[in-house]
Design a protein around this motif. Structure first.
Motif, short mmCIF file in Angstrom:
data_model
loop_
_atom_site.label_atom_id
_atom_site.label_comp_id
_atom_site.label_asym_id
_atom_site.label_seq_id
_atom_site.Cartn_x
_atom_site.Cartn_y
_atom_site.Cartn_z
N TRP A 52 -10.60 -15.12 24.60
CA TRP A 52 -10.94 -16.51 24.30
C TRP A 52 -10.01 -17.06 23.23
O TRP A 52 -9.53 -18.19 23.30
N LYS A 58 -6.69 -18.01 24.69
CA LYS A 58 -6.74 -19.25 25.45
C LYS A 58 -6.80 -20.46 24.52
O LYS A 58 -6.10 -21.45 24.72
N GLU A 107 -7.38 -15.39 32.47
CA GLU A 107 -6.00 -15.60 32.88
C GLU A 107 -5.20 -14.36 32.49
O GLU A 107 -5.30 -13.87 31.36
N THR A 121 -1.32 -12.66 29.26
CA THR A 121 -1.31 -13.25 27.92
C THR A 121 -0.50 -12.38 26.98
O THR A 121 -0.21 -11.22 27.26
#
Length: 611
Positions: free
Chosen positions: A601, A604, A587, A590
């Motif tokens: 990771w 997320k 995604e 961030t």
């Protein structure tokens, strides 16, 4: 393995304990105990206990919790318990108590714990061999007693608003009760996660929720008076081993086998079948071999494989299946791919109680065992910490010895990092910029080895004030130094650090949430206080023919040798292609400057937990 909860309105002005809050907390832990649930609140609504049950020992209704002794429910009942875990030496403790005239009405380890507490009070925790988190209410003295097992295999979280103490097996369960998690974030918890990829005990992401430390007990009395005691610390056991090493005999192969087999046998104490997680590594293969030797032909083993690795050198399946065939276990293999990860990701993030960059492999192999009908499985977790299997056991002492030998290097290193750090970070890992600044001490070298983000990166990845406050509150360097301060051996210093940080805060916590996501109890025979104490004098010696036992020594303890392919296989670690999977479905936008790999990771995971 179960879920527990307790509410104690200890202050005179505290509002009454409510059934609604207690049940919401308990309901949030359903997967920890799908076999039954119970609760109890006293007639004055000052104390309430709740329990979710995964029936492993004494499957009858007699062993249901909360359990009471000294009479039936009513005025005569003094002690009540809600308890999560397993005590493997409960039969020996029961026999000892029976010789003193104690009579039991169940076959459970729960009743043994209660009777032992009746006799020994808080001192009884040190006599329990197993994994546990428990709460015992003493109605006569108005006292709540909490305890957590020596290594922190089982979690126990506490929220205290100054009037009411709230206790549960999960952070998310306390949040579900509606009265905890409102004091804002804990900066130290957020900083700790950024540094290590897991939240260091005793912190959580929430300012008003904390963990009871591993190997600790806490007694809270009516009125609020309390006493916390540490009854076990790995570093103290290692230091005692160092003191005894000079007069201790060498660790023979027979003695090592005896210690390992003793732990394996204890971890098979159950009234349900127990299986073994089996990879191509020495830890799990040795456990499977010893278990097959002791348990016979009905042993069930489980292997997780990845479709992306099939046919490559990273594929664990062929060798694990060869080990299974060698010991004639009843084996089950399951392969997963990115599409399985994508489908399971929402549930993984829901099941994860505290954020972690690891645990995905444990989640899926636990699912394999649960699909196979098991409630209990053994894991080789802890073997690298016990037998110095990580690269950190070589890297950290070497780094600290070389860089630490140069006077003033830390100050010079900091200046170097400030000037050249941005350029170095752009070309390679930011850790290299801090090598000279941090690498001269065991604490700094360990942080470099295990760190996810470096301290100087924190203001760029979170609110700068939170970064500053959290770094100051966490006292990372001081705590790391204190962890290793009690031992002399370089390898033991790293062993204490790995057991008290990486194993405690990440591996064991991941095993708990990932197993409980499938109502599976994961047992860890290589994380055992009796085993550590037995090995400690030998671990103080340098590795060699008459020195500290290592992975190779462990792997030759089974009567029937492991296959040569396992014995000769170099350590590779159990690799899960999470980084690749995350990158493929990354995604954008961030807060973290690097959205790739484990850092992506982590972004997320933290976002999911914070929401």
């Amino acid at each position: 393995m179960c879920g527990i909860a307790a509410l104690f309105a200890y202050h005179p002005d505290a509002p009454p304990v409510t059934l609604g809050e207690l049940m919401e907390i308990n309901k949030a832990m359903l997967r920890r105990g799908p076999d039954g649930g119970g609760h109890w609140i006293d007639d004055k609504s000052r104390i309430g206990l709740a329990h979710r049950r995964l029936a492993i020992i004494d499957l009858s209704a007699d062993a249901a919790q909360p359990m009471v002794i000294d009479g039936v429910d009513g005025a005569a009942a003094r002690y009540r318990i809600t308890y999560n875990g397993e005590v493997y030496n409960f039969q020996a403790l029961r026999t000892e108590l029976e010789r003193q005239g104690v009579r039991f009405r169940t076959r459970s380890d729960t009743e043994v714990i209660l009777r032992l507490y009746e006799r020994d009070g808080a001192a009884m925790a040190a006599k329990l061999r197993g994994m546990f988190a428990l709460a015992i209410w003493d109605a006569r003295d108005g006292r709540l007693f909490l305890a957590r097992d020596p290594f922190g295999i089982k979690p126990l979280y506490i929220a205290d608003d100054g009037k009411t103490l709230r206790v549960a097996s999960q952070v998310k369960a306390l949040l579900a009760g509606g009265r905890a998690g409102h004091a804002g974030p804990d900066p130290a918890g957020h900083v700790g996660f950024a540094l290590f990829g897991s939240v260091p005990d005793r912190h959580t992401l929430y300012a008003d929720i904390e963990a009871l430390p591993a190997g600790a007990t806490l007694t809270v009395e009516r009125g609020g008076r309390r006493q916390e005691t540490r009854y076990f610390e790995p570093a103290k056991v290692l230091a005692e081993g160092e003191a005894a090493a000079k007069d201790a005999p060498p660790m023979t192969a027979g003695r090592l086998r005896e210690l390992l087999l003793d732990s394996v046998r204890h971890h098979f104490v159950a009234d349900v079948p127990v299986g073994v997680f089996l990879s191509a590594g020495r830890d799990s293969a040795t456990l499977a071999a010893l278990a097959a030797e002791d348990q016979g032909a009905d042993l069930r083993t489980f292997t997780l494989g990845f479709e992306e690795f099939e046919g490559s050198h990273k594929d664990e399946v062929p060798l694990a299946e060869a080990v299974s065939g060698h010991y004639r276990t009843k084996h089950r293999t399951e392969r997963i791919a990115k599409l399985h990860f994508d489908a399971a990701l929402p549930e993984i993030l829901r099941a994860m109680d505290q954020p972690s960059i690891d645990g995905v492999n444990t989640y899926f192999v636990a699912r394999v065992a649960a699909h196979g009908g098991l409630k209990v499985a053994l894991s080789g977790l802890g073997g690298d910490e016990l037998f110095a299997g990580y690269d950190s056991f070589r890297q950290v002492p070497r780094m600290a010895g070389l860089i630490g030998a140069v006077p003033g290097m830390a100050a010079l290193g900091k200046a170097f990092r400030v000037v050249f750090g941005p350029a170095i970070a752009a070309m390679t890992s930011p850790k290299y910029a801090g090598l000279l600044e941090l690498g001269g001490s065991y604490a700094g070298a360990y942080l470099l080895r295990r760190g996810l983000f470096m301290p100087w990166e924190l203001p760029a990845i979170m609110d700068p004030e939170m970064a500053r406050t959290g770094w100051a509150a966490l006292q990372t360097m001081m705590r790391l130094e204190a962890t290793a301060a009690g031992v002399s051996s370089p390898v033991n210093k790293v062993r204490a650090l790995e057991m008290s940080w990486y194993m405690l805060n990440q591996l064991l916590r991941d095993a708990d949430w990932a197993g409980m996501a499938h109502s599976l109890e994961i047992r860890v025979p290589l994380v055992d206080p009796v085993l550590l104490a037995g090995l400690a004098p030998a671990l103080a010696r340098a590795q060699g023919s008459d020195g500290a036992p290592d992975k190779a020594a462990m792997a030759v303890t089974p009567m029937r040798k492991l296959p040569a392919a396992v014995l000769d296989r170099p350590k590779t670690g159990f690799f899960v292609p999470v980084e690749r999977w995350i990158q493929e479905s990354a995604e954008r936008g961030t807060r973290y400057p690097d959205g790739r790999g484990l850092r992506g990771w982590a972004t997320k995971v933290l976002a999911a937990q914070a929401s």
